[in-house]
Design an enzyme around this catalytic site. Structure first.
Site, PDB file in Angstrom:
ATOM      1  N   GLY A   9      36.966 -39.531 -96.181  1.00  0.00           N
ATOM      2  CA  GLY A   9      37.943 -39.223 -97.169  1.00  0.00           C
ATOM      3  C   GLY A   9      38.681 -40.463 -97.470  1.00  0.00           C
ATOM      4  O   GLY A   9      39.995 -40.393 -97.784  1.00  0.00           O
ATOM      5  N   SER A  11      38.468 -42.473-100.116  1.00  0.00           N
ATOM      6  CA  SER A  11      38.313 -42.964-101.606  1.00  0.00           C
ATOM      7  C   SER A  11      39.595 -42.684-102.231  1.00  0.00           C
ATOM      8  O   SER A  11      39.618 -43.125-103.212  1.00  0.00           O
ATOM      9  CB  SER A  11      37.436 -41.956-102.107  1.00  0.00           C
ATOM     10  OG  SER A  11      37.494 -40.622-102.160  1.00  0.00           O
ATOM     11  N   ARG A  12      40.807 -41.832-101.515  1.00  0.00           N
ATOM     12  CA  ARG A  12      41.871 -41.665-102.496  1.00  0.00           C
ATOM     13  C   ARG A  12      43.080 -41.591-101.343  1.00  0.00           C
ATOM     14  O   ARG A  12      42.733 -41.481-100.261  1.00  0.00           O
ATOM     15  CB  ARG A  12      41.507 -40.414-103.217  1.00  0.00           C
ATOM     16  CG  ARG A  12      40.831 -40.466-104.169  1.00  0.00           C
ATOM     17  CD  ARG A  12      40.891 -38.980-105.200  1.00  0.00           C
ATOM     18  NE  ARG A  12      40.199 -37.936-104.699  1.00  0.00           N
ATOM     19  CZ  ARG A  12      40.565 -36.834-104.174  1.00  0.00           C
ATOM     20  NH1 ARG A  12      42.037 -36.712-104.518  1.00  0.00           N
ATOM     21  NH2 ARG A  12      40.131 -36.027-103.805  1.00  0.00           N
ATOM     22  N   VAL A  61      31.839 -33.883 -94.723  1.00  0.00           N
ATOM     23  CA  VAL A  61      32.054 -33.758 -93.368  1.00  0.00           C
ATOM     24  C   VAL A  61      32.028 -32.412 -92.568  1.00  0.00           C
ATOM     25  O   VAL A  61      31.809 -32.579 -91.311  1.00  0.00           O
ATOM     26  CB  VAL A  61      33.472 -34.411 -92.985  1.00  0.00           C
ATOM     27  CG1 VAL A  61      33.778 -35.818 -93.298  1.00  0.00           C
ATOM     28  CG2 VAL A  61      34.466 -33.476 -93.386  1.00  0.00           C
ATOM     29  N   ASN A  87      40.186 -38.372 -91.587  1.00  0.00           N
ATOM     30  CA  ASN A  87      41.117 -38.235 -92.768  1.00  0.00           C
ATOM     31  C   ASN A  87      40.743 -37.436 -93.601  1.00  0.00           C
ATOM     32  O   ASN A  87      41.777 -36.820 -94.455  1.00  0.00           O
ATOM     33  CB  ASN A  87      41.299 -39.638 -93.371  1.00  0.00           C
ATOM     34  CG  ASN A  87      42.437 -39.603 -94.497  1.00  0.00           C
ATOM     35  OD1 ASN A  87      43.536 -39.603 -94.526  1.00  0.00           O
ATOM     36  ND2 ASN A  87      41.550 -39.492 -95.858  1.00  0.00           N
ATOM     37  N   SER A 139      49.079 -32.967 -89.277  1.00  0.00           N
ATOM     38  CA  SER A 139      50.095 -32.575 -90.258  1.00  0.00           C
ATOM     39  C   SER A 139      51.342 -32.049 -89.702  1.00  0.00           C
ATOM     40  O   SER A 139      51.120 -31.246 -88.730  1.00  0.00           O
ATOM     41  CB  SER A 139      49.536 -31.672 -91.363  1.00  0.00           C
ATOM     42  OG  SER A 139      50.529 -31.181 -92.173  1.00  0.00           O
ATOM     43  N   TYR A 152      45.699 -23.935 -93.549  1.00  0.00           N
ATOM     44  CA  TYR A 152      45.918 -25.239 -93.412  1.00  0.00           C
ATOM     45  C   TYR A 152      46.505 -25.672 -91.996  1.00  0.00           C
ATOM     46  O   TYR A 152      46.114 -26.353 -91.277  1.00  0.00           O
ATOM     47  CB  TYR A 152      46.633 -26.050 -94.620  1.00  0.00           C
ATOM     48  CG  TYR A 152      46.976 -27.495 -94.356  1.00  0.00           C
ATOM     49  CD1 TYR A 152      45.808 -28.302 -94.982  1.00  0.00           C
ATOM     50  CD2 TYR A 152      48.304 -28.012 -94.197  1.00  0.00           C
ATOM     51  CE1 TYR A 152      46.109 -29.775 -94.921  1.00  0.00           C
ATOM     52  CE2 TYR A 152      48.534 -29.290 -94.352  1.00  0.00           C
ATOM     53  CZ  TYR A 152      47.303 -30.196 -94.559  1.00  0.00           C
ATOM     54  OH  TYR A 152      47.514 -31.607 -94.416  1.00  0.00           O
ATOM     55  N   ILE A 185      53.717 -36.780 -98.050  1.00  0.00           N
ATOM     56  CA  ILE A 185      53.359 -37.991 -98.496  1.00  0.00           C
ATOM     57  C   ILE A 185      52.987 -38.091-100.067  1.00  0.00           C
ATOM     58  O   ILE A 185      52.201 -37.055-100.305  1.00  0.00           O
ATOM     59  CB  ILE A 185      52.210 -38.627 -97.668  1.00  0.00           C
ATOM     60  CG1 ILE A 185      52.625 -38.711 -96.272  1.00  0.00           C
ATOM     61  CG2 ILE A 185      51.800 -40.122 -98.013  1.00  0.00           C
ATOM     62  CD1 ILE A 185      53.704 -39.284 -95.551  1.00  0.00           C
TER      63      ILE A 185
HETATM   64  N1  LIG Z   1      49.647 -36.008 -98.347  1.00  0.00           N
HETATM   65  C1  LIG Z   1      50.264 -35.491 -97.640  1.00  0.00           C
HETATM   66  O1  LIG Z   1      51.526 -35.197 -97.670  1.00  0.00           O
HETATM   67  C2  LIG Z   1      49.869 -35.033 -96.370  1.00  0.00           C
HETATM   68  C3  LIG Z   1      50.640 -34.754 -95.175  1.00  0.00           C
HETATM   69  C4  LIG Z   1      49.981 -34.258 -94.124  1.00  0.00           C
HETATM   70  C5  LIG Z   1      48.595 -34.649 -93.877  1.00  0.00           C
HETATM   71  N2  LIG Z   1      48.068 -35.044 -94.731  1.00  0.00           N
HETATM   72  C6  LIG Z   1      46.590 -35.146 -94.330  1.00  0.00           C
HETATM   73  O2  LIG Z   1      46.122 -36.532 -94.761  1.00  0.00           O
HETATM   74  C7  LIG Z   1      44.763 -36.542 -94.926  1.00  0.00           C
HETATM   75  C8  LIG Z   1      44.431 -37.099 -96.316  1.00  0.00           C
HETATM   76  O3  LIG Z   1      45.470 -36.528 -97.349  1.00  0.00           O
HETATM   77  P1  LIG Z   1      45.592 -36.973 -98.803  1.00  0.00           P
HETATM   78  O4  LIG Z   1      46.814 -36.317 -99.310  1.00  0.00           O
HETATM   79  O5  LIG Z   1      45.412 -38.502 -98.896  1.00  0.00           O
HETATM   80  O6  LIG Z   1      44.385 -36.165 -99.641  1.00  0.00           O
HETATM   81  P2  LIG Z   1      43.860 -36.350-101.244  1.00  0.00           P
HETATM   82  O7  LIG Z   1      44.494 -37.487-101.559  1.00  0.00           O
HETATM   83  O8  LIG Z   1      43.549 -35.169-101.560  1.00  0.00           O
HETATM   84  O9  LIG Z   1      42.362 -37.154-100.746  1.00  0.00           O
HETATM   85  C9  LIG Z   1      41.228 -36.172 -99.847  1.00  0.00           C
HETATM   86  C10 LIG Z   1      40.168 -37.294 -99.540  1.00  0.00           C
HETATM   87  O10 LIG Z   1      39.386 -36.470 -98.649  1.00  0.00           O
HETATM   88  C11 LIG Z   1      38.026 -36.479 -99.372  1.00  0.00           C
HETATM   89  N3  LIG Z   1      37.305 -35.072 -98.785  1.00  0.00           N
HETATM   90  C12 LIG Z   1      37.658 -33.760 -99.162  1.00  0.00           C
HETATM   91  N4  LIG Z   1      36.667 -32.932 -98.704  1.00  0.00           N
HETATM   92  C13 LIG Z   1      35.715 -33.826 -98.175  1.00  0.00           C
HETATM   93  C14 LIG Z   1      34.439 -33.424 -97.371  1.00  0.00           C
HETATM   94  N5  LIG Z   1      34.158 -32.191 -97.111  1.00  0.00           N
HETATM   95  N6  LIG Z   1      33.817 -34.439 -96.863  1.00  0.00           N
HETATM   96  C15 LIG Z   1      34.355 -35.593 -97.079  1.00  0.00           C
HETATM   97  N7  LIG Z   1      35.207 -36.223 -97.600  1.00  0.00           N
HETATM   98  C16 LIG Z   1      36.022 -35.130 -98.234  1.00  0.00           C
HETATM   99  C17 LIG Z   1      38.424 -36.632-100.847  1.00  0.00           C
HETATM  100  O11 LIG Z   1      36.787 -37.085-101.488  1.00  0.00           O
HETATM  101  P3  LIG Z   1      36.767 -36.556-102.886  1.00  0.00           P
HETATM  102  O12 LIG Z   1      37.774 -37.674-103.782  1.00  0.00           O
HETATM  103  O13 LIG Z   1      35.226 -37.331-103.058  1.00  0.00           O
HETATM  104  O14 LIG Z   1      36.688 -35.285-102.927  1.00  0.00           O
HETATM  105  C18 LIG Z   1      39.299 -37.605-100.703  1.00  0.00           C
HETATM  106  O15 LIG Z   1      38.870 -38.832-100.650  1.00  0.00           O
HETATM  107  C19 LIG Z   1      44.293 -34.944 -95.001  1.00  0.00           C
HETATM  108  O16 LIG Z   1      43.766 -34.840 -93.730  1.00  0.00           O
HETATM  109  C20 LIG Z   1      45.538 -34.390 -95.290  1.00  0.00           C
HETATM  110  O17 LIG Z   1      45.458 -33.048 -94.635  1.00  0.00           O
HETATM  111  C21 LIG Z   1      48.284 -35.422 -95.907  1.00  0.00           C
END
Ligand SMILES: NC(=O)c1ccc[n+]([C@@H]2O[C@H](COP(=O)([O-])OP(=O)(O)OC[C@H]3O[C@@H](n4cnc5c(N)ncnc54)[C@H](OP(=O)(O)O)[C@@H]3O)[C@@H](O)[C@H]2O)c1
Length: 242
Positions: A9, A11-12, A61, A87, A139, A152, A185
């Site tokens: 994950g 890419s973003r 994944v 991630n 998280s 989640y 975040i």
């Molecule tokens: N943002 C927060 O506040 C926060 C807080 C606590 C924990 N987290 C954790 O941190 C991590 C990243 O979060 P984020 O906020 O950066 O998420 P995000 O911006 O939604 O990005 C999610 C990433 O995961 C990829 N992805 C989704 N499903 C996938 C799959 N089945 N196989 C491979 N790649 C997959 C997406 O790829 P595509 O673009 O191709 O879909 C994207 O690159 C996650 O595990 C999330 O639970 C985030």
């Protein structure tokens, strides 16, 4: 020869920041993504401007075949894997009584089973090469729970159990397995929330601000490059959970 990191994950959002952080520190970076080709191309270009030998791999994944092919590709290309960052993650929020079974299983499959599948492939490689480090994204929801996120929070609590158990299995081989637990975040995941929900959450953070993806990237890099720290869950949450 550069060290190699795989960021699922990547890419973003947080994953992209992690990839850029490792590239800045001299790693060849492999970013994985599932469907958003354009975002992956953009992230990969930015990372390759720092480390030209970096690459991106499409794959789900939660799909064992995709995961196996991803690790085979990495070993064919680099012959090593120094760090795995699990991630990739999704949310499918909803109140418990109305939650659809698919919204529960999809989140568990990607967030928890995906981490299991990638850890299993990486562990085999790291045990063979007698070095390596794994960092999993949990998280605060997995520690404190969160209304509307039973799926989640279950997946992220599961990631902590997996991290600590695998850390125990691999410690004698000096392979560290740790987790980070981000709070709130700013990424696409949290921008999907309404302004009122977002403001209510920020009001509860002692720091009184959302975190940045780079804050998480720094913690992941620290754990990935530490020795003698294993089975740890590092909170990156502005004091939300203490
Ligand atoms: N943002 C927060 O506040 C926060 C807080 C606590 C924990 N987290 C954790 O941190 C991590 C990243 O979060 P984020 O906020 O950066 O998420 P995000 O911006 O939604 O990005 C999610 C990433 O995961 C990829 N992805 C989704 N499903 C996938 C799959 N089945 N196989 C491979 N790649 C997959 C997406 O790829 P595509 O673009 O191709 O879909 C994207 O690159 C996650 O595990 C999330 O639970 C985030």
């Amino acid at each position: 020869m550069n060290k190699v990191v795989l960021v699922t994950g990547g890419s973003r959002g947080i994953g992209k920041a992690i990839g850029l952080y490792f590239a800045h520190h001299g790693y060849d970076v492999v970013i994985n993504y599932q469907g958003n080709e354009q975002a992956a191309q953009t992230a990969c270009q930015q990372i390759r401007s720092l480390q030209p030998n970096s690459m991106m791999i499409k794959g789900d994944v939660s799909n064992a075949q995709d995961v196996k092919e991803m690790f085979d590709t990495i070993m064919d290309r680099y012959g090593r894997l120094d760090v795995l960052v699990n991630n990739a993650g999704i949310t499918r929020d909803g109140l418990f009584l109305r939650m659809k079974e698919k919204d529960f299983t999809d989140v568990i499959d990607i967030n928890l089973k995906g981490t299991f599948l990638c850890c299993q492939q990486a562990s085999r490689i790291m045990l063979r090469q007698k070095s390596g480090s794994i960092v999993n994204l949990s998280s605060v929801a997995g520690i404190s729970g969160n209304a509307g996120q039973t799926n989640y929070a279950s997946s992220k609590a599961g990631v902590i159990g997996l991290t600590k158990s695998l850390a125990r299995e691999l410690a004698s081989r000096h392979i560290c397995v740790n987790a980070v637990a981000p709070g709130f975040i700013t990424t696409d995941m949290t921008l999907a929330l309404s302004d009122s929900v977002r403001n209510a959450m920020i009001a509860q953070i002692p720091w009184k601000q959302a975190g940045k993806p780079q804050d998480v990237a720094q913690a992941v890099y620290f754990l990935a490059n530490s020795q003698y720290i294993t089975g740890h869950v590092l909170h990156v949450d502005g004091g939300m959970c203490m």
